[in-house]
Design a protein around this motif. Structure first.
Motif, mmCIF file in Angstrom:
data_model
loop_
_atom_site.group_PDB
_atom_site.id
_atom_site.type_symbol
_atom_site.label_atom_id
_atom_site.label_comp_id
_atom_site.label_asym_id
_atom_site.label_seq_id
_atom_site.Cartn_x
_atom_site.Cartn_y
_atom_site.Cartn_z
ATOM 1 N N LEU A 78 -1.629 -14.510 -4.714
ATOM 2 C CA LEU A 78 -2.124 -14.071 -3.407
ATOM 3 C C LEU A 78 -2.189 -12.542 -3.340
ATOM 4 C CD1 LEU A 78 -2.864 -15.273 -0.570
ATOM 5 C CD2 LEU A 78 -0.513 -14.645 0.098
ATOM 6 N N LEU A 79 -1.082 -11.912 -3.801
ATOM 7 C CA LEU A 79 -1.026 -10.441 -3.739
ATOM 8 C C LEU A 79 -2.140 -9.822 -4.574
ATOM 9 C CD1 LEU A 79 2.801 -9.663 -3.926
ATOM 10 C CD2 LEU A 79 1.273 -9.434 -1.958
ATOM 11 N N LYS A 80 -2.373 -10.359 -5.779
ATOM 12 C CA LYS A 80 -3.424 -9.807 -6.637
ATOM 13 C C LYS A 80 -4.790 -9.968 -5.977
ATOM 14 C CE LYS A 80 -1.474 -10.299 -11.312
ATOM 15 N NZ LYS A 80 -0.826 -9.133 -11.630
ATOM 16 N N GLN A 81 -4.995 -11.110 -5.390
ATOM 17 C CA GLN A 81 -6.260 -11.398 -4.724
ATOM 18 C C GLN A 81 -6.494 -10.390 -3.588
ATOM 19 O OE1 GLN A 81 -8.304 -13.841 -5.685
ATOM 20 N NE2 GLN A 81 -9.822 -13.392 -4.090
ATOM 21 N N THR A 82 -5.425 -10.166 -2.787
ATOM 22 C CA THR A 82 -5.547 -9.243 -1.658
ATOM 23 C C THR A 82 -5.856 -7.840 -2.168
ATOM 24 O OG1 THR A 82 -3.667 -10.513 -0.844
ATOM 25 C CG2 THR A 82 -4.457 -8.722 0.545
ATOM 26 N N ALA A 83 -5.152 -7.444 -3.262
ATOM 27 C CA ALA A 83 -5.354 -6.094 -3.791
ATOM 28 C C ALA A 83 -6.793 -5.924 -4.259
ATOM 29 C CB ALA A 83 -4.386 -5.833 -4.949
ATOM 30 N N LEU A 84 -7.327 -6.942 -4.911
ATOM 31 C CA LEU A 84 -8.704 -6.867 -5.411
ATOM 32 C C LEU A 84 -9.684 -6.750 -4.250
ATOM 33 C CD1 LEU A 84 -10.658 -7.100 -7.808
ATOM 34 C CD2 LEU A 84 -10.700 -9.563 -7.413
ATOM 35 N N GLU A 85 -9.465 -7.597 -3.236
ATOM 36 C CA GLU A 85 -10.368 -7.556 -2.088
ATOM 37 C C GLU A 85 -10.339 -6.193 -1.422
ATOM 38 O OE1 GLU A 85 -9.316 -10.878 0.368
ATOM 39 O OE2 GLU A 85 -10.203 -12.266 -1.103
ATOM 40 N N ARG A 86 -9.116 -5.644 -1.308
ATOM 41 C CA ARG A 86 -8.985 -4.343 -0.658
ATOM 42 C C ARG A 86 -9.749 -3.283 -1.459
ATOM 43 N NH1 ARG A 86 -3.562 -2.830 -1.064
ATOM 44 N NH2 ARG A 86 -3.016 -4.537 0.326
ATOM 45 N N SER A 87 -9.574 -3.298 -2.822
ATOM 46 C CA SER A 87 -10.220 -2.254 -3.625
ATOM 47 C C SER A 87 -11.730 -2.419 -3.588
ATOM 48 C CB SER A 87 -9.695 -2.269 -5.059
ATOM 49 O OG SER A 87 -10.375 -3.233 -5.808
ATOM 50 N N LEU A 88 -12.194 -3.667 -3.494
ATOM 51 C CA LEU A 88 -13.651 -3.869 -3.412
ATOM 52 C C LEU A 88 -14.195 -3.316 -2.107
ATOM 53 C CD1 LEU A 88 -14.213 -7.426 -4.911
ATOM 54 C CD2 LEU A 88 -14.978 -5.235 -5.822
ATOM 55 N N GLN A 89 -13.378 -3.455 -1.062
ATOM 56 C CA GLN A 89 -13.847 -2.983 0.240
ATOM 57 C C GLN A 89 -13.751 -1.476 0.367
ATOM 58 O OE1 GLN A 89 -11.969 -4.996 3.445
ATOM 59 N NE2 GLN A 89 -13.500 -6.634 3.470
ATOM 60 N N GLU A 90 -12.647 -0.944 -0.158
ATOM 61 C CA GLU A 90 -12.392 0.481 0.075
ATOM 62 C C GLU A 90 -13.108 1.370 -0.924
ATOM 63 O OE1 GLU A 90 -8.209 0.934 0.264
ATOM 64 O OE2 GLU A 90 -8.049 -0.113 2.194
ATOM 65 N N GLU A 91 -13.191 0.917 -2.180
ATOM 66 C CA GLU A 91 -13.810 1.766 -3.183
ATOM 67 C C GLU A 91 -15.226 1.291 -3.432
ATOM 68 O OE1 GLU A 91 -11.056 1.402 -6.410
ATOM 69 O OE2 GLU A 91 -9.413 1.703 -4.982
ATOM 70 N N HIS A 92 -16.114 1.829 -2.650
ATOM 71 C CA HIS A 92 -17.502 1.388 -2.774
ATOM 72 C C HIS A 92 -18.094 1.890 -4.075
ATOM 73 C CE1 HIS A 92 -17.723 -0.257 1.203
ATOM 74 N NE2 HIS A 92 -17.071 0.823 1.654
ATOM 75 N N LEU A 93 -18.957 1.093 -4.662
ATOM 76 C CA LEU A 93 -19.660 1.495 -5.872
ATOM 77 C C LEU A 93 -21.096 1.785 -5.479
ATOM 78 C CD1 LEU A 93 -19.622 1.692 -8.987
ATOM 79 C CD2 LEU A 93 -20.411 -0.665 -9.020
ATOM 80 N N ASP A 94 -21.532 3.033 -5.694
ATOM 81 C CA ASP A 94 -22.892 3.395 -5.338
ATOM 82 C C ASP A 94 -23.777 3.314 -6.574
ATOM 83 O OD1 ASP A 94 -25.242 4.405 -4.567
ATOM 84 O OD2 ASP A 94 -24.448 6.246 -3.665
#
Ligand SMILES: [Zn+2]
Length: 352
Positions: A78-94
């Motif tokens: 669960l924690l890994k999943q949350t961390a991944l989701e957070r990084s996908l949301q916060e660190e946008h890839l342009d």
């Protein structure tokens, strides 16, 4: 005891609810399933229980252990999943950003100069002949008219590779490209011993001297040697060829001058200067106010050297010359310290 196990399980699962990152999860794991946890105490106390209680308590303790372990795995996922989701949301890839250019390698400044010289000499009919970096004393010195104990050897302190029982003929790192002259002549003589063919070659390569490393001298450097052997070759051929080389290398306006010099393997010997291309001969720090830059050493091949190469000095003459690509690169690019060439510093190398 069974109640206590229930309590342990409840406490642990309760505590797990407030864990929000992986560090805290590891702390939780140690506290509830580690060696000194209450649960492990139960396991180690099993031996003191009565025969009837032991299996019941053991079985229950195992169930608790399995429950806690699977809770741990689930929480970790669960924690890994949350961390991944957070990084996908916060660190946008342009994806519209321009890419980073791949960096291209390029030739070393000494190699660039060396190849330029070889290309010019090739236009003038000189073929490339490569020779050994490890040489015998005979080829490096004796055949070139430096007998053992000759004072001219003082100018070329050497790295010896093997002395052993070789007497006057130890192995050494070549101190100049000149031993290639003998090898080239002997190779040519083999093709026609009675009437050896004319030779026009350039010999490029690394040379080694046992010197103190300073801004002006290195223990390894490139040299390009030239050799022309044939019938009726005179000093004016030497002057004409090298002056033409200077114009092709340094521009049509390049003026040259020849000064008398001494080398054991040529006679007469000279040093060729070109008019300083920085100040056009007026005098500047690069030419040390003389207006001239030393470019190469040259001369008519010594009869002893022709003889050692297998060419009859009564029938053949020749000229030879030697120059350093690093020195020419230093003059051209105003490089003040020769140590930059082998210092492996990208800040220097990327400028060429
Ligand atoms: Zn100058």
């Amino acid at each position: 005891m069974l109640k206590k196990l229930d309590q342990i399980q409840n406490d642990a699962l309760q505590a797990l609810q407030s864990v929000t990152d992986e560090d805290a999860l590891q702390t939780w794991r140690v506290a509830y399933t580690g060696r000194s946890s209450d649960l492990m105490q139960v396991f180690s106390g099993l031996g003191k229980l009565s025969k009837e209680d032991r299996p019941k308590v053991g079985q229950k303790a195992n169930l608790v252990k399995v429950a806690l372990e699977s809770a741990y795995e689930e929480k970790l996922k669960l924690l890994k999943q949350t961390a991944l989701e957070r990084s996908l949301q916060e660190e946008h890839l342009d994806v519209t950003l321009p890419g980073r250019p791949a960096s291209h390698g390029r030739l070393h400044p000494a190699t660039q100069t060396l190849r330029r010289i070889l290309a010019i000499m090739a236009d003038m009919g000189f073929q490339v002949f490569t020779s050994n970096e490890v040489e015998t004393d005979e080829y490096n010195f004796q055949f070139l008219n430096f007998p053992p104990d000759h004072p001219a050897r003082e100018m070329q302190d050497s790295f010896y590779v093997e002395a052993g029982n070789r007497g006057d003929n130890p192995l050494l790192m070549r101190t100049h490209t000149s031993p290639g002259q003998i090898r080239a002549m002997r190779a040519a003589v083999q093709t026609n011993p009675d009437n050896p063919p004319p030779i026009r070659i350039v010999l490029p390569g690394m040379c080694f001297r046992f010197e103190q490393i300073t801004a002006r001298s290195e223990i390894q450097f490139n040299q390009i040697e030239g050799l022309a052997v044939g019938k009726n070759i005179t000093f004016s051929d030497l002057k004409g060829t090298l002056s033409d080389f200077a114009r092709r290398m340094f521009g049509q306006e390049a003026r040259t001058r020849f000064r008398a010099q001494y080398f054991p393997f040529t006679e007469p010997s000279a040093e060729m200067d070109i008019e300083c291309f920085v100040c056009s001969g007026k005098g500047c720090p690069v030419c040390k106010q003389t207006g001239w830059l030393e470019i190469l050493g040259c001369g008519m091949v010594h009869p002893v050297v022709l003889q050692n190469g297998g060419y009859d000095p009564e029938r053949y003459t020749g000229f030879a010359f030697g120059m350093g690509p690093e020195r020419q690169a230093m003059l051209r690019y105003k490089i003040e310290d020769i140590r930059y060439f082998w210092g492996n510093d990208l800040r220097f190398l990327e400028q060429f």
